[in-house]
Design an enzyme around this catalytic site. Structure first.
Site, PDB file in Angstrom:
ATOM      1  N   THR A 241      -6.765  -7.739  -8.711  1.00 41.36           N
ATOM      2  CA  THR A 241      -6.346  -9.130  -8.658  1.00 41.36           C
ATOM      3  C   THR A 241      -5.547  -9.425  -9.927  1.00 41.36           C
ATOM      4  OG1 THR A 241      -8.557  -9.512  -9.553  1.00 41.36           O
ATOM      5  CG2 THR A 241      -8.249  -9.982  -7.228  1.00 41.36           C
TER       6      THR A 241
ATOM      7  N   HIS B  71       0.818  -1.218   0.000  1.00 44.42           N
ATOM      8  CA  HIS B  71       0.000   0.000   0.000  1.00 44.42           C
ATOM      9  C   HIS B  71       0.853   1.270   0.000  1.00 44.42           C
ATOM     10  CE1 HIS B  71      -3.201  -2.951   1.374  1.00 44.42           C
ATOM     11  NE2 HIS B  71      -3.568  -2.506   0.178  1.00 44.42           N
TER      12      HIS B  71
ATOM     13  N   ASP C 244      -5.513  -1.316  -8.223  1.00 45.72           N
ATOM     14  CA  ASP C 244      -5.155  -2.274  -7.167  1.00 45.72           C
ATOM     15  C   ASP C 244      -5.984  -3.530  -7.400  1.00 45.72           C
ATOM     16  OD1 ASP C 244      -5.406  -2.181  -3.493  1.00 45.72           O
ATOM     17  OD2 ASP C 244      -4.664  -3.685  -4.907  1.00 45.72           O
TER      18      ASP C 244
ATOM     19  N   GLU D 233     -14.899  -0.726  -6.973  1.00 46.91           N
ATOM     20  CA  GLU D 233     -14.595  -2.107  -6.587  1.00 46.91           C
ATOM     21  C   GLU D 233     -15.743  -2.969  -7.086  1.00 46.91           C
ATOM     22  OE1 GLU D 233     -14.000  -5.621  -5.462  1.00 46.91           O
ATOM     23  OE2 GLU D 233     -12.328  -4.330  -4.860  1.00 46.91           O
TER      24      GLU D 233
HETATM   25  N1  SAM Z   1      -3.034  -6.616  -3.552  1.00 45.04           N
HETATM   26  C1  SAM Z   1      -3.786  -7.500  -4.253  1.00 45.04           C
HETATM   27  C2  SAM Z   1      -3.015  -8.154  -5.355  1.00 45.04           C
HETATM   28  O1  SAM Z   1      -2.055  -7.572  -5.808  1.00 45.04           O
HETATM   29  O2  SAM Z   1      -3.290  -9.270  -5.702  1.00 45.04           O
HETATM   30  C3  SAM Z   1      -5.035  -6.851  -4.728  1.00 45.04           C
HETATM   31  C4  SAM Z   1      -5.869  -6.578  -3.610  1.00 45.04           C
HETATM   32  S1  SAM Z   1      -7.472  -6.018  -3.900  1.00 45.04           S
HETATM   33  C5  SAM Z   1      -8.261  -6.971  -2.733  1.00 45.04           C
HETATM   34  C6  SAM Z   1      -8.019  -6.608  -5.440  1.00 45.04           C
HETATM   35  C7  SAM Z   1      -9.458  -6.220  -5.698  1.00 45.04           C
HETATM   36  O3  SAM Z   1      -9.704  -6.072  -7.106  1.00 45.04           O
HETATM   37  C8  SAM Z   1     -10.476  -7.266  -5.224  1.00 45.04           C
HETATM   38  O4  SAM Z   1     -11.228  -6.724  -4.167  1.00 45.04           O
HETATM   39  C9  SAM Z   1     -11.340  -7.548  -6.460  1.00 45.04           C
HETATM   40  O5  SAM Z   1     -12.696  -7.752  -6.175  1.00 45.04           O
HETATM   41  C10 SAM Z   1     -11.095  -6.271  -7.271  1.00 45.04           C
HETATM   42  N2  SAM Z   1     -11.403  -6.410  -8.699  1.00 45.04           N
HETATM   43  C11 SAM Z   1     -11.119  -7.465  -9.506  1.00 45.04           C
HETATM   44  N3  SAM Z   1     -11.592  -7.230 -10.756  1.00 45.04           N
HETATM   45  C12 SAM Z   1     -12.179  -6.001 -10.733  1.00 45.04           C
HETATM   46  C13 SAM Z   1     -12.846  -5.195 -11.719  1.00 45.04           C
HETATM   47  N4  SAM Z   1     -12.998  -5.633 -12.972  1.00 45.04           N
HETATM   48  N5  SAM Z   1     -13.289  -3.961 -11.345  1.00 45.04           N
HETATM   49  C14 SAM Z   1     -13.118  -3.517 -10.066  1.00 45.04           C
HETATM   50  N6  SAM Z   1     -12.517  -4.238  -9.078  1.00 45.04           N
HETATM   51  C15 SAM Z   1     -12.052  -5.461  -9.417  1.00 45.04           C
END
Ligand code: SAM
Length: 292
Positions: free
Chosen positions: A165, A68, A163, A112
């Protein structure tokens, strides 16, 4: 569910099938299949509460400060005048927490896709998610980031923090040329895009890193990569992309201005900033071999 009298471990493979990282589970705090992904939150003595999405460790209470710090502060040290920020993903809240430490920022929009992640993190990861209740500038929207940037007005943000996945499941769309093109369109003339840029050690991660880099270089005149040490990610070292329309992350670093803000950070500092962009030769070779 407290784990008693038994030895329960959670393991994530880091290589294809012969290297894994395992955590002894003291408590299974939360398990849920949301419309987008499988959400699991466990308790481990060393790393504290940690979240796993679709089998991949996303964040742990012990090492989240690294990720972060590094998704937020490098861009702010290059352009301390950022006023309008868009966070894509980041459901744990850690990125919103760090960016909200800048009083000069006027607007923080966060998109998100999965409300179930936000709800689970509000309950089990308060060191990150408490920002949701505290930060008046934060406008949290439960939407698909790919769709949001396609509909957002031109030049409406100064900084975009992706940020996300990995490029599979809900996150796939966030690693497309269409997504990067729309990010470029909705950024101001000197806008900066920071994205989760995968790893450079294991073959699967290298492939994703190269694919993302090729697409970003198609769209942004400046496309750099910088690294950071997160012990619970594959190989313990991961990368962010720094893409911009005008700023160079090293030549335009405003170290005195950033240090003058007096922000206390546990990982980031303006010396480390230069080191993070000074990549090892094997990573330079990987990125140099990318066909745009
Ligand atoms: N630090 C982590 C990593 O590098 O793997 C990422 C953490 S964060 C929890 C990732 C977030 O991206 C998740 O909450 C997921 O639901 C969100 N996410 C995935 N695809 C997305 C999309 N198309 N639009 C918005 N958020 C999304």
């Amino acid at each position: 569910m407290l784990v008693k009298n038994s030895d329960v471990w959670y393991s994530e493979y880091h290589s294809e099938d012969d290297v894994k990282l395992s955590f002894k589970i003291d408590e299974v705090l939360h398990t849920e299949q949301s419309p987008f992904q499988e959400i699991q939150i466990f308790k481990n003595e060393t790393f504290g509460n940690f979240m796993v999405l679709d089998g991949y460790v996303q964040v742990t209470e012990k090492d989240e400060f690294v990720y972060h710090d590094m998704i937020t502060h490098p861009a702010m040290a290059v352009n301390p005048d950022v006023k309008r920020v868009l966070i894509i993903g980041g459901g744990d809240g850690g990125t919103a927490r760090e960016i909200s430490r800048y009083p000069s920022i006027e607007k923080i929009d966060m998109v998100e896709i999965d409300g179930a992640v936000v709800a689970a993190c509000e309950k089990y990861l308060p060191t990150m998610s408490s920002v949701y209740a505290k930060e008046p500038r934060l406008n949290l929207m439960i939407l698909d980031g790919l769709k949001f940037v396609a509909e957002a007005p031109d030049a409406s943000y100064d900084l975009i923090l992706v940020d996300s996945t990995d490029p599979a499941g809900p996150g796939e769309g966030l690693f497309t040329v269409e997504f990067y093109r729309n990010c470029h369109r909705i950024l101001s003339k000197d806008g900066i895009l920071i994205n989760q840029h995968e790893g450079a050690f294991y073959d699967g991660d290298i492939e994703e890193m190269m694919k993302a880099h090729a697409k970003i270089r198609k769209v942004f005149p400046v496309a750099r990569v910088y690294g950071f040490n997160t012990p619970t990610y594959a190989s313990g070292y991961w990368y962010f992309g720094f893409a911009s329309k005008t700023y160079d992350p090293i030549l335009d670093l405003k170290a005195d201005a950033w240090n003058g803000l007096g922000l206390k950070t546990r990982y980031y500092n303006t010396d480390l900033h230069k080191g993070a962009f000074a990549l090892p030769n094997y990573v330079k070779e990987i990125l140099a071999s990318v066909q745009v």
